[in-house]
Scaffold this motif. Structure first.
Motif, PDB file in Angstrom:
ATOM      1  N   HIS A  17      -0.262   0.667  -0.545  1.00  0.00           N
ATOM      2  CA  HIS A  17       0.439   1.054  -1.767  1.00  0.00           C
ATOM      3  C   HIS A  17      -0.144   2.395  -2.209  1.00  0.00           C
ATOM      4  N   LEU A  19      -0.248   5.686  -4.759  1.00  0.00           N
ATOM      5  CA  LEU A  19       0.054   6.210  -6.092  1.00  0.00           C
ATOM      6  C   LEU A  19       0.120   7.721  -6.013  1.00  0.00           C
ATOM      7  N   THR A  44       4.330   4.477  -5.697  1.00  0.00           N
ATOM      8  CA  THR A  44       4.579   4.516  -7.140  1.00  0.00           C
ATOM      9  C   THR A  44       4.270   5.925  -7.616  1.00  0.00           C
ATOM     10  N   LYS A  79      -3.843  -0.081  -5.809  1.00  0.00           N
ATOM     11  CA  LYS A  79      -3.448   1.061  -4.981  1.00  0.00           C
ATOM     12  C   LYS A  79      -4.493   1.290  -3.894  1.00  0.00           C
ATOM     13  N   VAL A  82      -4.402   7.534  -3.368  1.00  0.00           N
ATOM     14  CA  VAL A  82      -3.889   8.256  -4.529  1.00  0.00           C
ATOM     15  C   VAL A  82      -3.699   9.716  -4.157  1.00  0.00           C
TER      16      VAL A  82
END
Length: 198
Positions: A17, A19, A44, A79, A82
């Motif tokens: 995931h 970010l 995201t 997350k 990043v």
């Protein structure tokens, strides 16, 4: 003399995931690069505003979530990676500090000293993927090399890879024996062209 000590890895973004903080040109470029390589990437994007192109991407790829808000520490929860992609250096530094405290790998756009990883230029021909890094020195050189390699690598190479996989699956013996056999089979790919003419 300084050396490139980066260790190349290929992330399976469909299992992670990501970010991205920033909805402008930089954020759009990073998100677009990720979904071009992995359309199922879970991303995201947090920003106070979004380029229309970013909104279009989110409509096209349903694994992209846009959150219109200020960045906060809570955005890092769950997350794996990043990317700080705002034009605000102070905000990017704050995101970096919070990511480091959360033990989340971070890339701060255009700030190599704050990056745990880089998003390099990528050459792809079917299943063959080559990532190019200049150790953050010159993305322009990486883009030029990408163009050269893209033109130099034959389009039919993916068919060769598929056939080699079939051969590999049929080979007998342990790992080292299979490697020896595959090395012999693939010698033709690196033969000296001048030796062929002699």
């Amino acid at each position: 003399m300084e050396e490139n000590r980066l260790f190349p890895v290929f992330f399976k973004l469909n299992r992670l995931h990501v970010l991205v903080v920033g909805g402008g040109n930089i954020g759009h470029e990073k998100v677009n690069a990720m979904v071009q390589n992995c359309p199922e990437a879970t991303i995201t994007v947090v920003a106070t505003w979004f380029l229309p192109e970013m909104e279009t991407l989110a409509h096209e790829y349903h694994s992209i979530t846009l959150l219109q808000k200020e960045f906060s520490c809570g955005d890092l929860l769950g997350k794996d990676l990043v990317i700080a992609a705002t034009s605000d250096r102070e905000l990017n530094h704050s995101i970096w500090e919070k990511a480091k405290c959360s033990k989340v790998l971070i890339n701060v756009a255009d700030t190599p000293e704050l990056c745990d990883f880089y998003l390099g230029s990528i050459v792809q021909k079917g299943n063959l993927k080559i990532a190019i890094s200049t150790n953050g020195k010159s993305p322009t050189v990486a883009k030029r090399l990408k163009q050269v390699l893209q033109e130099a690598i034959p389009d039919g190479l993916d068919e060769v890879l598929n056939k080699l996989q079939v051969i590999r699956d049929k080979l007998k013996g342990d790992f080292s024996e299979k490697v020896k056999q595959l090395n012999k089979i693939t010698e033709v790919l690196v033969q000296d062209k001048d030796a062929d003419k002699a």
